[in-house]
Scaffold this motif. Structure first.
Motif, mmCIF file in Angstrom:
data_model
loop_
_atom_site.group_PDB
_atom_site.id
_atom_site.type_symbol
_atom_site.label_atom_id
_atom_site.label_comp_id
_atom_site.label_asym_id
_atom_site.label_seq_id
_atom_site.Cartn_x
_atom_site.Cartn_y
_atom_site.Cartn_z
ATOM 1 N N TYR A 1 51.972 3.321 32.888
ATOM 2 C CA TYR A 1 52.263 2.135 32.064
ATOM 3 C C TYR A 1 52.883 2.509 30.716
ATOM 4 O O TYR A 1 53.833 1.857 30.260
ATOM 5 N N ALA B 1 56.414 3.235 31.265
ATOM 6 C CA ALA B 1 57.154 2.019 31.600
ATOM 7 C C ALA B 1 57.509 1.228 30.345
ATOM 8 O O ALA B 1 58.595 0.635 30.249
ATOM 9 N N LYS B 2 56.621 1.231 29.362
ATOM 10 C CA LYS B 2 56.850 0.463 28.138
ATOM 11 C C LYS B 2 58.054 0.964 27.345
ATOM 12 O O LYS B 2 58.583 0.250 26.489
ATOM 13 N N PHE C 1 62.226 -4.073 30.147
ATOM 14 C CA PHE C 1 61.160 -4.872 30.756
ATOM 15 C C PHE C 1 61.619 -5.553 32.047
ATOM 16 O O PHE C 1 60.912 -5.538 33.056
ATOM 17 N N HIS D 1 61.427 -4.368 36.070
ATOM 18 C CA HIS D 1 60.827 -3.039 36.166
ATOM 19 C C HIS D 1 59.807 -3.010 37.302
ATOM 20 O O HIS D 1 59.085 -3.975 37.542
ATOM 21 N N GLY E 1 56.117 -4.156 36.711
ATOM 22 C CA GLY E 1 55.835 -5.589 36.792
ATOM 23 C C GLY E 1 55.536 -6.007 38.213
ATOM 24 O O GLY E 1 54.584 -6.762 38.477
ATOM 25 N N VAL F 1 52.008 -8.169 32.898
ATOM 26 C CA VAL F 1 52.390 -7.051 32.031
ATOM 27 C C VAL F 1 53.136 -7.582 30.806
ATOM 28 O O VAL F 1 53.718 -6.812 30.049
ATOM 29 N N GLY F 2 53.088 -8.906 30.625
ATOM 30 C CA GLY F 2 53.763 -9.516 29.482
ATOM 31 C C GLY F 2 54.748 -10.571 29.905
ATOM 32 O O GLY F 2 55.078 -10.717 31.088
ATOM 33 N N GLN G 1 58.498 -9.324 27.326
ATOM 34 C CA GLN G 1 58.335 -8.002 26.721
ATOM 35 C C GLN G 1 56.997 -7.428 27.162
ATOM 36 O O GLN G 1 56.116 -8.150 27.610
ATOM 37 N N TRP G 2 56.868 -6.125 27.026
ATOM 38 C CA TRP G 2 55.679 -5.458 27.521
ATOM 39 C C TRP G 2 54.430 -5.894 26.757
ATOM 40 O O TRP G 2 54.417 -5.933 25.530
ATOM 41 N N GLU H 1 50.673 -5.413 25.299
ATOM 42 C CA GLU H 1 49.902 -4.280 24.802
ATOM 43 C C GLU H 1 48.850 -3.873 25.825
ATOM 44 O O GLU H 1 48.601 -2.686 26.032
ATOM 45 N N PRO I 1 47.907 -4.684 29.812
ATOM 46 C CA PRO I 1 48.108 -5.357 31.100
ATOM 47 C C PRO I 1 46.759 -5.784 31.678
ATOM 48 O O PRO I 1 45.724 -5.195 31.347
#
Length: 443
Positions: free
Chosen positions: A73, A76-77, A81, A84, A87, A115-116, A119-120, A122, A124
């Protein structure tokens, strides 16, 4: 529409644009809608899941799914986004594995991961909702997998929606109320999972939502990224926590979530029900504590100054028990004022002597509503008033509840005659026959 947007965890503006045809619908949105309304993805999208996703899901179990998120994760951040793989993994693969391995029936459970949005996130998360309780993480009770911000581990938590408390009470008081609710539910639960604890959780997030999760935690377990249990143990934990979750569903009964939470927080707000023995004892103790002998004299005197004027007040809103029966609680602060005004003398016979209260340093008396609160539904005015609250010595208080009909009738007749004009002033117009009938006495 706003409620649907909240439940789907998408911006209201986006949903509004979709409805008006001003925004394209992507597959992720359709999948959320399919889950929300309990229809298959195939039916919603008119297609089969891709072969690659099916192959990957078939090879994974919950342990590998959690490990993938914990291991990847943070990386990935750093990437874009949109579209991806992380997600897809959280929203679909993890969800499908949970549903299959824990045997979660779609019509009863709603499963959603995030996951957001745009945007990602903080932190998940993946939540499991009993549809009859809630389908959103913003309110109600649910099970959630919460990943620590640094990905050092993940919690499984029986939790509750922080946004509900924040919107109703504001941030500061809301945090107190959600913690109180967690504590009250822990005490009321008969079934607690073997491997779960009430130990506070620490997610490590900077945002308000992370703190909301921490305060809303009821029971759960922490899994370190370095020592994840087997998939069998992970699913066993989930199934045990589901049993506890179902007990909360039973506790809620026919009430709405707001009615249930209001009922739980009665004593926290200084309100108590008349017919429940434990609440009766807690009520009397709370009244005594409000007149603690250590309280400054000025504060005691102020109680007389804030006495309610003898005029009718409207009937308050009820709370609801599990069968959704309306109940009216008593306010301990009103009772404390009535006790203070009694000058600690028994209303039936001022010569009666009781023991000295350790709390107040005065003669111990208990507070009693002359017209019982269970009859509040038959009146348009409030019954929870100083004017009809009696300070009674313990013996008189027991007698008015448990004595013979003859003894109770003598007491009620005297107490009613002493209070007749005050009762009329606050809008309570009854006679002694009606009052005796309320106590089960036929004259």
């Amino acid at each position: 529409m706003k409620e649907l947007a909240e439940d789907l965890d998408i911006p209201y503006e986006s949903l509004s644009k979709v409805e008006s045809g001003n925004q394209r619908i992507d597959s992720e949105f359709l999948l959320k809608v399919a889950d929300y309304f309990g229809v298959s993805n195939d039916a919603m999208l008119n297609r089969l899941e891709t072969e690659n996703t099916n192959e990957r899901t078939g090879k994974l179990h919950i342990r590998e799914t959690l490990k993938y998120i914990l291991d990847h994760y943070q990386e990935a951040k750093l990437a874009l986004f949109k579209n991806h793989e992380m997600g897809n993994h959280v929203r679909h693969i993890f969800k499908d594995i949970l549903a299959n391995e824990a045997e979660l029936v779609q019509k009863r459970f709603y499963i959603m991961g995030s996951v957001g949005q745009g945007q990602w996130a903080e932190i998940p998360w993946m939540s499991i909702f009993i549809r009859d309780i809630t389908t959103t993480a913003t309110k109600g009770y649910y099970i959630v997998y919460l990943f620590k911000a640094d990905m050092s581990g993940v919690y499984i938590s029986l939790n509750q929606g922080w946004t509900y408390f924040k919107n109703k009470y504001g941030t500061k008081l809301g945090r107190e109320k959600i913690r109180s609710t967690s504590n009250i539910i822990r005490k009321k639960l008969n079934i607690t999972p073997d491997h779960m604890t009430a130990t506070a959780i620490t997610i490590g997030g900077r945002g308000d939502l992370a703190q909301g999760y921490e305060n809303g935690h009821i029971f759960g377990r922490y899994y370190s990224a370095d020592n994840l249990p087997s998939s069998k143990e992970l699913i066993s934990d989930l199934k045990e926590l589901l049993i506890t979750y179902k007990e909360i569903e039973y506790m809620i009964g026919e009430r709405t979530l707001e009615q249930f939470n209001d009922y739980l927080l009665l004593s926290d707000d200084g309100h108590y029900l008349e017919e429940e023995q434990q609440q009766e004892e807690d009520f009397q103790n709370r009244v005594q504590s409000m007149l603690d002998k250590k309280v400054k004299i000025a504060e005691k005197n102020s109680m007389g100054e804030i006495e309610t004027v003898d005029t009718p007040l409207p009937k308050p809103d009820p709370v609801f028990d599990k069968s959704r029966k309306a109940r009216w609680p008593r306010d301990a602060q009103v009772a404390a004022r009535a006790l203070h005004l009694s000058k600690f003398k028994c209303a039936f016979d001022e010569s009666h002597v009781s023991f000295t209260s350790k709390v107040t340093g005065k003669q111990y008396l208990e507070v009693h509503h002359l017209v019982p609160m269970r009859f509040q539904g038959e009146f348009d005015v409030s019954l929870d008033r100083e004017s009809q609250l009696l300070a009674l010595c313990p013996t008189c208080h027991r007698q008015i509840h448990h004595g013979t009909d003859e003894a109770k009738e003598i007491m009620l007749t005297k107490l009613f005659n002493d209070r007749r004009e005050k009762l009329k002033a606050i809008g309570i117009e009854i006679d002694t026959d009606e009052l005796c009938q309320m106590y089960g006495i036929e004259r």
